[in-house]
Design a protein around this motif. Sequence first.
Motif, short mmCIF file in Angstrom:
data_model
loop_
_atom_site.label_atom_id
_atom_site.label_comp_id
_atom_site.label_asym_id
_atom_site.label_seq_id
_atom_site.Cartn_x
_atom_site.Cartn_y
_atom_site.Cartn_z
N ALA A 240 103.05 30.29 3.42
CA ALA A 240 102.00 29.89 2.48
C ALA A 240 100.65 30.27 3.07
O ALA A 240 100.35 29.91 4.22
CB ALA A 240 102.05 28.39 2.21
N ASN A 241 99.85 31.00 2.33
CA ASN A 241 98.51 31.41 2.77
C ASN A 241 98.57 32.14 4.11
O ASN A 241 97.69 31.99 4.96
CB ASN A 241 97.58 30.18 2.86
N GLY A 242 99.64 32.89 4.32
CA GLY A 242 99.76 33.71 5.52
C GLY A 242 100.27 32.99 6.74
O GLY A 242 100.35 33.58 7.83
N ILE A 243 100.62 31.71 6.62
CA ILE A 243 101.16 30.95 7.76
C ILE A 243 102.44 30.25 7.32
O ILE A 243 102.82 30.29 6.14
CB ILE A 243 100.15 29.91 8.28
N GLY B 92 71.20 23.90 13.44
CA GLY B 92 71.29 24.43 12.10
C GLY B 92 72.09 25.71 11.99
O GLY B 92 72.00 26.43 10.99
N LYS B 93 72.89 25.99 13.02
CA LYS B 93 73.70 27.20 13.02
C LYS B 93 75.15 26.87 12.68
O LYS B 93 75.61 25.74 12.91
CB LYS B 93 73.64 27.88 14.39
N ARG B 94 75.86 27.83 12.16
CA ARG B 94 77.27 27.63 11.85
C ARG B 94 78.10 28.19 13.00
O ARG B 94 78.17 29.40 13.19
CB ARG B 94 77.66 28.34 10.55
N PRO B 95 78.72 27.32 13.79
CA PRO B 95 79.51 27.80 14.92
C PRO B 95 80.78 28.52 14.46
O PRO B 95 81.28 28.28 13.35
CB PRO B 95 79.86 26.52 15.68
N GLU B 96 81.28 29.38 15.32
CA GLU B 96 82.54 30.06 15.02
C GLU B 96 83.71 29.13 15.30
O GLU B 96 83.80 28.55 16.39
CB GLU B 96 82.66 31.32 15.88
N VAL B 97 84.57 28.96 14.33
CA VAL B 97 85.77 28.14 14.48
C VAL B 97 86.95 28.92 13.91
O VAL B 97 86.76 29.84 13.10
CB VAL B 97 85.63 26.78 13.76
N PRO B 98 88.17 28.59 14.32
CA PRO B 98 89.33 29.35 13.83
C PRO B 98 89.53 29.27 12.32
O PRO B 98 90.03 30.23 11.71
CB PRO B 98 90.51 28.72 14.57
N TYR B 99 89.17 28.13 11.72
CA TYR B 99 89.38 27.95 10.28
C TYR B 99 88.57 26.75 9.81
O TYR B 99 88.03 25.99 10.62
CB TYR B 99 90.86 27.76 9.95
N THR B 100 88.48 26.60 8.50
CA THR B 100 87.74 25.48 7.91
C THR B 100 88.67 24.66 7.02
O THR B 100 89.84 25.03 6.80
CB THR B 100 86.57 25.99 7.05
N LEU B 101 88.14 23.57 6.48
CA LEU B 101 88.94 22.77 5.55
C LEU B 101 89.26 23.55 4.28
O LEU B 101 90.26 23.27 3.61
CB LEU B 101 88.20 21.47 5.20
N HIS B 102 88.43 24.53 3.93
CA HIS B 102 88.73 25.35 2.76
C HIS B 102 90.00 26.17 3.01
O HIS B 102 90.81 26.37 2.08
CB HIS B 102 87.55 26.26 2.44
N ASP B 103 90.18 26.64 4.24
CA ASP B 103 91.43 27.34 4.57
C ASP B 103 92.62 26.40 4.47
O ASP B 103 93.70 26.80 4.01
CB ASP B 103 91.35 27.92 5.99
N MET B 104 92.43 25.15 4.89
CA MET B 104 93.53 24.19 4.84
C MET B 104 93.84 23.80 3.40
O MET B 104 95.01 23.56 3.06
CB MET B 104 93.18 22.97 5.70
N ALA B 105 92.82 23.76 2.53
CA ALA B 105 93.08 23.53 1.11
C ALA B 105 93.85 24.70 0.52
O ALA B 105 94.76 24.51 -0.30
CB ALA B 105 91.76 23.32 0.37
N ALA B 106 93.51 25.91 0.96
CA ALA B 106 94.25 27.09 0.49
C ALA B 106 95.70 27.05 0.97
O ALA B 106 96.60 27.55 0.27
CB ALA B 106 93.56 28.36 0.96
N ASP B 107 95.94 26.47 2.15
CA ASP B 107 97.31 26.28 2.62
C ASP B 107 98.10 25.42 1.62
O ASP B 107 99.24 25.74 1.26
CB ASP B 107 97.34 25.57 3.98
N ALA B 108 97.48 24.32 1.21
CA ALA B 108 98.16 23.39 0.29
C ALA B 108 98.44 24.07 -1.05
O ALA B 108 99.52 23.89 -1.64
CB ALA B 108 97.32 22.14 0.10
N ILE B 109 97.48 24.84 -1.53
CA ILE B 109 97.70 25.59 -2.77
C ILE B 109 98.82 26.61 -2.57
O ILE B 109 99.68 26.80 -3.44
CB ILE B 109 96.40 26.30 -3.21
N GLY B 110 98.85 27.25 -1.39
CA GLY B 110 99.91 28.19 -1.09
C GLY B 110 101.28 27.53 -1.06
O GLY B 110 102.28 28.14 -1.46
#
Length: 295
Positions: A6-9, A84-102
């Motif tokens: 699902a969603n590539g994982i 005020g910067k956006r740090p680099e992270v492996p994924y976001t909650l939007h990716d995890m929501a896409a997992d659930a949709i997948g």
Amino acid sequence: MTTVKANGINLAYDGFGKDEDAPLLLIAGLGTQRIRWTTPFCEELAAKGYRVIRFDNRDTGGSTHFRHCPPLDFGALAASLMAGKRPEVPYTLHDMAADAIGLLDALAIDRAHVVGRSMGGMIAQIMASEYPDRVLSLTSIMSSTGNPALPQAAPDAMAMMMRPAPDPVTDEAGFLSHSLAFARRIAGTGQPFDDAAHRILVLEEVSRAYDPGGTGRQIGAMAVTGDRRPRLTTVTAPTLVIHGAEDPLFPPACGQDTAAAMPNAELLVIDGMGHDLPPALYRQVVEAIDRTARV
């Protein structure tokens, strides 16, 4: 347990109830596995006429772990956010929501009732706002909106959560002491704390997969996702917000803010409930979820 792509994982899931019943997806919280939605809780939902599906989020249990990613530097993460910067992270909650949709896609489910707890509540909120045609109803439990003006967690509870636990392989007693102390701290006073049940639960999670780095990566996902209120105003699904009056991680104002952000959301504040879901509350919570799903 079954695993699907699902969603590539890979996502590990299991279910309760009849395949022909209305699907209901349960989303777990930070660093925890699907078994935190206990079998008796799932069976109560299934008895109401739902096909109950619970799954391990990425970086937990039998699902794909992102161990190839470097450990999260919490100091650098906090510094970037404060600047005020956006740090680099492996994924976001939007990716995890896409997992659930997948996962729904993999199971050939067009629409589902969605229930999330804590971080899982945030993921469920994103599903309802970004994939409105896939969500029949939304229940957000002990969660928040990402509003930076909300009260922070109790300092001692946050310190306990962030303190590294002893390695359960080399120091099982120390690991259990650490885990049970935190579970007691975040539990409400409305019901007696069940040491034995929590001991069994955390040891079962360890036996399935122990990955403290995964919890750190999920914290990063939460940190960079930001304030969801502007998008939550677009939620059209029947919505229930459940919150504990004694929650030390997300104070009750977080539940109030969540309900206020979504049109016509119902707020249920439960006296004596902390940041947990003890068996004594199963019936009340299940009936509230069912009532919302049938709107």
